[in-house]
Write a protein that holds these residues in place. Structure first.
Motif, PDB file in Angstrom:
ATOM      1  N   ARG A 113      31.708 -14.508 -20.831  1.00 48.31           N
ATOM      2  CA  ARG A 113      32.326 -14.714 -19.456  1.00 48.31           C
ATOM      3  C   ARG A 113      32.088 -16.095 -18.687  1.00 48.31           C
ATOM      4  O   ARG A 113      32.865 -16.332 -17.845  1.00 48.31           O
ATOM      5  N   ILE A 114      31.057 -16.692 -18.843  1.00 48.58           N
ATOM      6  CA  ILE A 114      30.446 -17.652 -18.405  1.00 48.58           C
ATOM      7  C   ILE A 114      31.127 -18.984 -18.815  1.00 48.58           C
ATOM      8  O   ILE A 114      30.868 -19.429 -20.108  1.00 48.58           O
ATOM      9  N   PRO A 115      32.113 -19.493 -18.347  1.00 52.14           N
ATOM     10  CA  PRO A 115      33.038 -20.560 -18.859  1.00 52.14           C
ATOM     11  C   PRO A 115      31.838 -22.068 -19.432  1.00 52.14           C
ATOM     12  O   PRO A 115      31.894 -22.395 -20.370  1.00 52.14           O
ATOM     13  N   TYR A 117      24.539 -18.439 -31.069  1.00 48.52           N
ATOM     14  CA  TYR A 117      23.685 -18.157 -32.297  1.00 48.52           C
ATOM     15  C   TYR A 117      24.301 -16.804 -33.232  1.00 48.52           C
ATOM     16  O   TYR A 117      24.427 -16.878 -34.577  1.00 48.52           O
ATOM     17  N   ALA A 118      24.412 -15.637 -32.496  1.00 56.53           N
ATOM     18  CA  ALA A 118      24.731 -14.384 -33.269  1.00 56.53           C
ATOM     19  C   ALA A 118      25.995 -14.684 -33.957  1.00 56.53           C
ATOM     20  O   ALA A 118      26.310 -14.191 -35.288  1.00 56.53           O
ATOM     21  N   ALA A 119      26.904 -15.441 -33.145  1.00 52.80           N
ATOM     22  CA  ALA A 119      28.390 -15.598 -33.832  1.00 52.80           C
ATOM     23  C   ALA A 119      28.151 -16.458 -35.086  1.00 52.80           C
ATOM     24  O   ALA A 119      28.576 -16.255 -36.061  1.00 52.80           O
ATOM     25  N   VAL A 176      20.839  -7.721 -21.197  1.00 54.83           N
ATOM     26  CA  VAL A 176      21.451  -8.361 -20.128  1.00 54.83           C
ATOM     27  C   VAL A 176      22.794  -7.425 -20.035  1.00 54.83           C
ATOM     28  O   VAL A 176      23.100  -6.922 -21.098  1.00 54.83           O
ATOM     29  N   PRO A 177      23.163  -7.037 -18.669  1.00 55.70           N
ATOM     30  CA  PRO A 177      24.198  -6.204 -18.422  1.00 55.70           C
ATOM     31  C   PRO A 177      25.448  -7.055 -19.004  1.00 55.70           C
ATOM     32  O   PRO A 177      25.722  -8.273 -18.885  1.00 55.70           O
ATOM     33  N   LEU A 178      26.483  -5.926 -19.556  1.00 55.69           N
ATOM     34  CA  LEU A 178      27.930  -6.273 -19.757  1.00 55.69           C
ATOM     35  C   LEU A 178      28.680  -6.003 -18.481  1.00 55.69           C
ATOM     36  O   LEU A 178      28.755  -5.342 -17.895  1.00 55.69           O
TER      37      LEU A 178
END
Ligand code: SAM
Length: 217
Positions: A108-110, A91-93, A206-208
């Motif tokens: 990072r999550i495929p 969404y932000a993209a 949420v963490p990077l």
């Protein structure tokens, strides 16, 4: 007619304008992007609510106001080359894609990266490229960037982002030493070695997770 147009107008008036967000380009981008496409089908009726929503894998699509505020803080121009870290739903993209020339986004999550690719195609965002990998290292292949938006919280501003930013570029990033509460920072690159940093107040992301982020547990 888009059945969610009225909900989107209400979101813009009640959540963005009422909180003082006035940037006409950002308001137009938020009006243009069909947020309901980026949420799970069973949550569609809540797509324009004033809160983050789950997208699976313990991750969220950010609250609309947070996306709009971060885009506003980036001071984007139509010609900008932008990096987003933490694609999530995409969404932000999609909002960024309305505000600049090119968006590179890293997740990072495929499974989330793949789903975001599909949704961004459906939402007609041809100037966004989704990559899967550790975005805590940025994306040097497409640098230098005019702006970097980080949608997950780091312990501190990764050195890779500072290096991959062009002179005059801006980073907006949640960061702090606690995994559960952070501040939102805007970093500006004044020269190859000089940066200014503004602390814009408390946020919770949420963490990077990655080499220049938090270690996975
Ligand atoms: N911008 C997203 C949207 O519009 O839906 C919301 C992002 S969500 C709050 C944060 C995302 O950052 C999650 O999808 C998470 O998997 C991702 N993330 C965390 N660490 C990352 C890393 N090192 N590289 C890339 N993505 C990462």
């Amino acid at each position: 007619m888009d059945p969610y147009e009225t909900e989107r107008d209400t979101m813009i008036r009640d959540q963005l304008e009422r909180r003082g967000l006035e940037n006409p380009r950002v308001l137009a981008a938020m009006r243009a992007v069909p947020r309901h496409l980026f949420v799970k089908s069973n949550l569609r009726e809540h797509a324009y609510a004033d809160r983050p929503l789950t997208i699976g894998f313990f991750q969220t699509i950010s609250q609309p106001y947070v996306v709009a505020l971060m885009c506003d803080l980036l001071e984007l121009k139509e010609t900008d080359n932008v990096l987003e870290i933490g694609t999530g739903s995409g969404y932000a993209a999609a909002v960024l894609s309305q505000l600049c020339e090119r968006v590179t986004t890293v997740e990072r999550i495929p499974e989330l990266a793949e789903k975001a690719r599909e949704t961004l195609t459906q939402a007609d965002c041809p100037n966004v490229t989704v990559h899967c990998g550790d975005g805590s290292l940025g994306f040097p292949q497409e640098a230098p960037f005019d702006a970097i938006l980080v949608s997950a919280a780091a312990p501190s501003v990764p050195e890779s982002y500072r290096q991959q930013l062009g002179i005059g570029g801006r980073i907006v990033i949640p960061a702090g030493q606690s995994r559960s509460a952070q501040s939102l920072y805007r970093v500006r690159k004044k020269s190859d070695t000089e940066f200014s940093t503004e602390d814009l107040g408390g946020v919770a992301f949420v963490p990077l997770i990655g080499e220049e982020g938090w270690r996975d547990v």
